[in-house]
Scaffold this active site. Structure first.
Site, PDB file in Angstrom:
ATOM      1  CG  HIS A  49      35.311  15.318  47.507  1.00 62.03           C
ATOM      2  ND1 HIS A  49      35.654  15.447  46.182  1.00 62.03           N
ATOM      3  CD2 HIS A  49      34.096  15.905  47.638  1.00 62.03           C
ATOM      4  CE1 HIS A  49      34.703  16.093  45.536  1.00 62.03           C
ATOM      5  NE2 HIS A  49      33.744  16.384  46.392  1.00 62.03           N
ATOM      6  CD  GLU A 152      27.183  18.136  44.583  1.00 65.42           C
ATOM      7  OE1 GLU A 152      28.109  18.739  45.149  1.00 65.42           O
ATOM      8  OE2 GLU A 152      27.018  16.908  44.687  1.00 65.42           O
ATOM      9  CB  ALA A 177      31.984  25.025  46.311  1.00 64.33           C
ATOM     10  CG  ASP A 178      30.781  20.764  43.546  1.00 62.26           C
ATOM     11  OD1 ASP A 178      31.861  21.082  43.021  1.00 62.26           O
ATOM     12  OD2 ASP A 178      30.668  19.823  44.347  1.00 62.26           O
TER      13      ASP A 178
END
Length: 250
Positions: A49, A152, A177-178
């Site tokens: 990211h 994830e 989160a993913d």
């Protein structure tokens, strides 16, 4: 590659000590220097990211070169060229995102290993001291290179038995989160039932003699994760920690 740093980290894990680290998302190598100064065991430079380029990444690696802080780079995807380049510029290992099967994980490992175990090519770059130390680097890479998959998604969790059975798997990191997003809870750190699901997958990994990693949301969460059995613990990400600190004043 810093073999002593890698050996020290593995020794701590083998003795069931936690190894603490920082997720690095900002360009300045000063962040990694601060992590080294604070005595962190590892940093993960996030090249998946954000907007760090190769120059930024190599400067983070250089910032920890004379230290016992392991520098790992999270890549964007399983790609032979990316993996080769990250290792050529001297990273101590690679964190591979979104692993969902043994086949994908085996492919990533093959790109990181020299023949006959893999297909990595030899380059005259930082890792080999600009081509002056091929033999020692190949030996060190075979013995010490650290590769970590990130689980994830629900699919990755469902396939964890086959993933951890792959030779060379030592540590498995989680991306809550993913993982939540893949279960229909996008935008939540751990949606309904996800904390329990991750804990169950973690138990399988630990039972197989492997180690687990995760990012903590707070100091209390860090302690909670340790009690759960996680041993590679992130205190957070640089930008997030800065944001929290600034907001705490108002």
């Amino acid at each position: 590659m810093k073999t002593i740093a890698l050996q020290l980290m593995r020794k701590k894990l083998a003795e069931q000590y936690a190894v603490y680290g920082l997720w690095v998302t900002l360009e300045s190598p000063g962040i990694t220097e601060i992590a080294v100064h604070c005595g962190l065991d590892w940093v993960i430079v996030d090249a998946e990211h954000g907007h760090m380029d190769w120059h930024n990444i190599v400067e983070h690696i250089r910032a920890a070169v004379r230290s016992n802080t392991v520098v790992l780079v999270r890549i964007s995807n399983v790609d032979e060229g990316i993996i080769k380049r990250v290792l050529d510029i001297g990273a101590d290992g690679i964190v591979v995102p979104h692993i969902e099967s043994a086949a994908a994980w085996k492919k990533a490992l093959s790109y990181a290993r020299y023949p006959p175990a893999g297909i990595r090519g030899i380059g005259a770059e930082r890792a080999t001291k600009w081509g002056s130390d091929f033999a020692q680097h190949v030996k060190d890479a075979d013995e010490h290179l650290l590769m970590i998959p990130i689980i994830e998604s629900v699919t990755g969790g469902d396939n964890i038995d086959e993933i951890i059975a792959v030779k060379g798997t030592e540590i498995v990191f989680f991306g809550p989160a993913d993982y939540s997003a893949s279960a229909g809870y996008a935008g939540e750190w751990e949606g309904k039932g996800i904390a329990e699901a991750i804990d169950g997958v973690k138990n399988k990994i630990v039972a197989a003699g492997k180690h687990c990693g995760v990012m903590a949301k707070s100091k209390d969460d860090l302690k909670h994760r340790y009690r759960q059995g996680f041993r590679m613990l992130s205190i957070g990400a640089d930008a997030g920690l800065l944001l929290k600190t600034i907001k705490s004043f108002f």
